[in-house]
Design a protein around this motif. Structure first.
Motif, PDB file in Angstrom:
ATOM      1  N   PHE A   2       0.839  -1.204   0.000  1.00  0.00           N
ATOM      2  CA  PHE A   2       0.000   0.000   0.000  1.00  0.00           C
ATOM      3  C   PHE A   2       0.876   1.256   0.000  1.00  0.00           C
ATOM      4  CE2 PHE A   2      -1.606   3.272   3.012  1.00  0.00           C
ATOM      5  CZ  PHE A   2      -2.481   3.898   2.133  1.00  0.00           C
ATOM      6  N   LYS A   3       1.901   1.293   0.855  1.00  0.00           N
ATOM      7  CA  LYS A   3       2.788   2.454   0.922  1.00  0.00           C
ATOM      8  C   LYS A   3       3.464   2.696  -0.424  1.00  0.00           C
ATOM      9  CE  LYS A   3       5.379   3.531   4.298  1.00  0.00           C
ATOM     10  NZ  LYS A   3       6.471   3.518   5.316  1.00  0.00           N
ATOM     11  N   SER A   4       3.888   1.605  -1.076  1.00  0.00           N
ATOM     12  CA  SER A   4       4.554   1.720  -2.372  1.00  0.00           C
ATOM     13  C   SER A   4       3.595   2.271  -3.434  1.00  0.00           C
ATOM     14  CB  SER A   4       5.082   0.349  -2.799  1.00  0.00           C
ATOM     15  OG  SER A   4       5.625   0.398  -4.100  1.00  0.00           O
ATOM     16  N   LYS A   5       2.367   1.752  -3.441  1.00  0.00           N
ATOM     17  CA  LYS A   5       1.373   2.214  -4.414  1.00  0.00           C
ATOM     18  C   LYS A   5       1.000   3.676  -4.150  1.00  0.00           C
ATOM     19  CE  LYS A   5       0.750  -1.474  -6.924  1.00  0.00           C
ATOM     20  NZ  LYS A   5       1.095  -1.470  -8.381  1.00  0.00           N
ATOM     21  N   LYS A   6       0.905   4.028  -2.880  1.00  0.00           N
ATOM     22  CA  LYS A   6       0.573   5.408  -2.528  1.00  0.00           C
ATOM     23  C   LYS A   6       1.653   6.360  -3.026  1.00  0.00           C
ATOM     24  CE  LYS A   6      -0.620   8.365   1.420  1.00  0.00           C
ATOM     25  NZ  LYS A   6      -0.992   8.405   2.857  1.00  0.00           N
ATOM     26  N   GLU A   7       2.901   6.008  -2.812  1.00  0.00           N
ATOM     27  CA  GLU A   7       4.013   6.844  -3.276  1.00  0.00           C
ATOM     28  C   GLU A   7       4.001   6.977  -4.796  1.00  0.00           C
ATOM     29  OE1 GLU A   7       7.469   5.055  -1.644  1.00  0.00           O
ATOM     30  OE2 GLU A   7       6.995   5.608   0.431  1.00  0.00           O
ATOM     31  N   GLU A   8       3.655   5.876  -5.473  1.00  0.00           N
ATOM     32  CA  GLU A   8       3.595   5.904  -6.932  1.00  0.00           C
ATOM     33  C   GLU A   8       2.508   6.869  -7.417  1.00  0.00           C
ATOM     34  OE1 GLU A   8       2.665   2.912 -10.710  1.00  0.00           O
ATOM     35  OE2 GLU A   8       2.930   2.087  -8.698  1.00  0.00           O
ATOM     36  N   LEU A   9       1.336   6.838  -6.768  1.00  0.00           N
ATOM     37  CA  LEU A   9       0.250   7.734  -7.170  1.00  0.00           C
ATOM     38  C   LEU A   9       0.626   9.195  -6.949  1.00  0.00           C
ATOM     39  CD1 LEU A   9      -3.019   5.973  -5.922  1.00  0.00           C
ATOM     40  CD2 LEU A   9      -2.004   5.939  -8.199  1.00  0.00           C
ATOM     41  N   ILE A  10       1.356   9.452  -5.878  1.00  0.00           N
ATOM     42  CA  ILE A  10       1.776  10.820  -5.576  1.00  0.00           C
ATOM     43  C   ILE A  10       2.841  11.297  -6.559  1.00  0.00           C
ATOM     44  CG2 ILE A  10       2.927  12.270  -3.861  1.00  0.00           C
ATOM     45  CD1 ILE A  10       1.633  10.420  -1.717  1.00  0.00           C
ATOM     46  N   ASP A  11       3.864  10.469  -6.777  1.00  0.00           N
ATOM     47  CA  ASP A  11       5.008  10.866  -7.607  1.00  0.00           C
ATOM     48  C   ASP A  11       4.679  10.864  -9.103  1.00  0.00           C
ATOM     49  OD1 ASP A  11       6.425  11.061  -5.265  1.00  0.00           O
ATOM     50  OD2 ASP A  11       7.369   9.087  -5.451  1.00  0.00           O
ATOM     51  N   LYS A  12       3.946   9.849  -9.551  1.00  0.00           N
ATOM     52  CA  LYS A  12       3.715   9.677 -10.989  1.00  0.00           C
ATOM     53  C   LYS A  12       2.509  10.453 -11.497  1.00  0.00           C
ATOM     54  CE  LYS A  12       3.279   6.046 -14.513  1.00  0.00           C
ATOM     55  NZ  LYS A  12       3.238   4.566 -14.737  1.00  0.00           N
ATOM     56  N   PHE A  13       1.446  10.526 -10.659  1.00  0.00           N
ATOM     57  CA  PHE A  13       0.197  11.118 -11.151  1.00  0.00           C
ATOM     58  C   PHE A  13      -0.189  12.422 -10.449  1.00  0.00           C
ATOM     59  CE2 PHE A  13      -0.099   6.559 -12.086  1.00  0.00           C
ATOM     60  CZ  PHE A  13      -0.368   6.607 -13.439  1.00  0.00           C
ATOM     61  N   GLY A  14       0.449  12.727  -9.329  1.00  0.00           N
ATOM     62  CA  GLY A  14       0.169  13.998  -8.672  1.00  0.00           C
ATOM     63  C   GLY A  14      -0.946  13.984  -7.652  1.00  0.00           C
ATOM     64  N   PHE A  15      -1.349  12.799  -7.194  1.00  0.00           N
ATOM     65  CA  PHE A  15      -2.343  12.743  -6.125  1.00  0.00           C
ATOM     66  C   PHE A  15      -1.761  13.343  -4.844  1.00  0.00           C
ATOM     67  CE2 PHE A  15      -4.154   9.472  -8.870  1.00  0.00           C
ATOM     68  CZ  PHE A  15      -5.530   9.647  -8.697  1.00  0.00           C
ATOM     69  N   ARG A  16      -2.618  13.921  -4.015  1.00  0.00           N
ATOM     70  CA  ARG A  16      -2.205  14.417  -2.713  1.00  0.00           C
ATOM     71  C   ARG A  16      -2.246  13.276  -1.701  1.00  0.00           C
ATOM     72  NH1 ARG A  16      -6.212  17.714  -4.240  1.00  0.00           N
ATOM     73  NH2 ARG A  16      -7.490  17.078  -2.463  1.00  0.00           N
ATOM     74  N   PRO A  17      -1.349  13.244  -0.736  1.00  0.00           N
ATOM     75  CA  PRO A  17      -1.320  12.151   0.245  1.00  0.00           C
ATOM     76  C   PRO A  17      -2.663  11.914   0.927  1.00  0.00           C
ATOM     77  CG  PRO A  17       0.674  13.465   0.434  1.00  0.00           C
ATOM     78  CD  PRO A  17      -0.210  14.183  -0.546  1.00  0.00           C
ATOM     79  N   LYS A  18      -3.392  12.981   1.257  1.00  0.00           N
ATOM     80  CA  LYS A  18      -4.666  12.834   1.965  1.00  0.00           C
ATOM     81  C   LYS A  18      -5.748  12.198   1.104  1.00  0.00           C
ATOM     82  CE  LYS A  18      -4.154  16.553   5.356  1.00  0.00           C
ATOM     83  NZ  LYS A  18      -4.733  17.824   5.882  1.00  0.00           N
ATOM     84  N   GLN A  19      -5.536  12.160  -0.217  1.00  0.00           N
ATOM     85  CA  GLN A  19      -6.514  11.541  -1.107  1.00  0.00           C
ATOM     86  C   GLN A  19      -6.423  10.014  -1.098  1.00  0.00           C
ATOM     87  OE1 GLN A  19      -5.351  14.123  -4.678  1.00  0.00           O
ATOM     88  NE2 GLN A  19      -7.530  13.748  -5.090  1.00  0.00           N
ATOM     89  N   ILE A  20      -5.365   9.468  -0.524  1.00  0.00           N
ATOM     90  CA  ILE A  20      -5.079   8.036  -0.653  1.00  0.00           C
ATOM     91  C   ILE A  20      -5.100   7.366   0.716  1.00  0.00           C
ATOM     92  CG2 ILE A  20      -3.472   6.333  -1.576  1.00  0.00           C
ATOM     93  CD1 ILE A  20      -2.201   8.769  -3.134  1.00  0.00           C
ATOM     94  N   THR A  21      -5.971   6.377   0.883  1.00  0.00           N
ATOM     95  CA  THR A  21      -6.073   5.635   2.136  1.00  0.00           C
ATOM     96  C   THR A  21      -6.187   4.145   1.828  1.00  0.00           C
ATOM     97  OG1 THR A  21      -8.494   5.875   2.142  1.00  0.00           O
ATOM     98  CG2 THR A  21      -7.221   7.536   3.353  1.00  0.00           C
ATOM     99  N   GLN A  22      -6.242   3.346   2.894  1.00  0.00           N
ATOM    100  CA  GLN A  22      -6.468   1.916   2.747  1.00  0.00           C
ATOM    101  C   GLN A  22      -7.631   1.512   3.641  1.00  0.00           C
ATOM    102  OE1 GLN A  22      -3.315  -0.741   4.026  1.00  0.00           O
ATOM    103  NE2 GLN A  22      -4.113  -2.441   2.837  1.00  0.00           N
ATOM    104  N   SER A  23      -8.512   0.676   3.111  1.00  0.00           N
ATOM    105  CA  SER A  23      -9.625   0.170   3.907  1.00  0.00           C
ATOM    106  C   SER A  23      -9.100  -0.672   5.063  1.00  0.00           C
ATOM    107  CB  SER A  23     -10.554  -0.681   3.041  1.00  0.00           C
ATOM    108  OG  SER A  23     -11.562  -1.279   3.827  1.00  0.00           O
ATOM    109  N   THR A  24      -9.772  -0.598   6.204  1.00  0.00           N
ATOM    110  CA  THR A  24      -9.327  -1.333   7.408  1.00  0.00           C
ATOM    111  C   THR A  24     -10.184  -2.561   7.690  1.00  0.00           C
ATOM    112  OG1 THR A  24     -10.723   0.057   8.825  1.00  0.00           O
ATOM    113  CG2 THR A  24      -8.451   0.793   8.454  1.00  0.00           C
ATOM    114  N   TYR A  25     -11.023  -2.965   6.747  1.00  0.00           N
ATOM    115  CA  TYR A  25     -11.975  -4.039   7.026  1.00  0.00           C
ATOM    116  C   TYR A  25     -11.337  -5.368   7.399  1.00  0.00           C
ATOM    117  CZ  TYR A  25     -16.458  -1.868   6.249  1.00  0.00           C
ATOM    118  OH  TYR A  25     -17.579  -1.099   6.384  1.00  0.00           O
TER     119      TYR A  25
END
Length: 253
Positions: free
Chosen positions: A220-243
């Protein structure tokens, strides 16, 4: 994008909708900048697309309505994080034809952002909230004169589209919103005409991303970093479900 049917007060007050995509399809969505609609005839539930999938008889002969081939749709939900939806929408057949759960991603958009689909693509585009009916209500539909009248029309009309917003009450937990398209031929997949591909600008269309609860945290951390670095998502936009998190409650006896 035009509204079909009635939108509930709950959805108007919180106008966010959600869709769970398999991880590889989500990545393709970002790279190709498109979302894929399907013909409702591909839906698995035999009572989906209830009216058009019924046996139509015209002049004593079975009749295939031409409008069926013109409609494409995609299913979303206004239910937030849901254990049931994670299970249902990430369980697909593998190459061996066996049902298997895959990792998924839940994307969020807002109703007013749906207009982007109309702005970037040619055709007619709609959205509507699914109406869940009891069995006795469904059984009345084949004799409904307004439905019969609309089916006599070979040109696509709003009553045709409204029939796609009917579903059995047992599916009420999905709280579904359906996006519906009547696209120009150019948007239909050349290798599979059951699909149409619609352009979007993902960074404007997607308001947040939530990763699968079964994904290992390091992934999850790796995918989150990829979305931020490659596509410009903000960190607060990206979470993981806790179910699927372990039960950490301690009860002292």
């Amino acid at each position: 994008m035009k509204v079909i049917g009635t939108i509930s007060k709950k959805l108007k007050e919180k106008p966010y909708i959600y869709r769970i995509e398999l991880l590889d399809r989500f990545e393709k969505l970002l790279s190709d900048k498109e979302i894929v609609f399907v013909r409702p005839s591909t839906w698995q539930d035999p009572l989906e697309n209830l009216i058009f999938n019924a046996k139509l008889v015209k002049d004593g002969k079975e009749y295939h309505h031409p409008v069926k081939e013109k409609i494409y749709s995609q299913c979303w939900s206004y239910e937030g994080d849901s254990y049931a939806l994670w299970q249902i929408y990430t369980t697909k057949k593998n190459d061996k034809g066996e049902f298997k759960r895959h990792l998924g991603v839940r994307i969020t958009t807002k109703l007013d952002k749906l207009q982007q689909i109309s702005n970037l693509n040619n055709g007619d585009f709609y959205y509507g909230q699914v109406n869940y009916l009891c069995k006795y209500q469904l059984e009345k539909l084949p004799k409904d004169l307004s439905i019969i009248k609309s089916l006599r029309d070979t040109n696509l009309n709003e009553n045709h589209l409204k029939t796609l917003l009917i579903k059995r009450k047992s599916y009420h937990y999905e709280n579904e919103v359906r996006l519906i398209a009547n696209p120009i031929d150019k948007l239909i997949d050349k290798t599979d005409n059951r699909l149409c591909r619609l352009k979007i600008e993902p960074m404007n269309f997607i308001t947040s991303v939530r990763f699968d609860p079964a994904m290992p945290y390091k992934d999850f951390k790796s995918k989150k970093e990829e979305l931020i670095d490659k596509f410009g998502f903000r960190p607060k936009q990206i979470t993981q479900s806790t179910y699927f998190k372990k039960n950490k409650f301690v009860i002292k006896l």
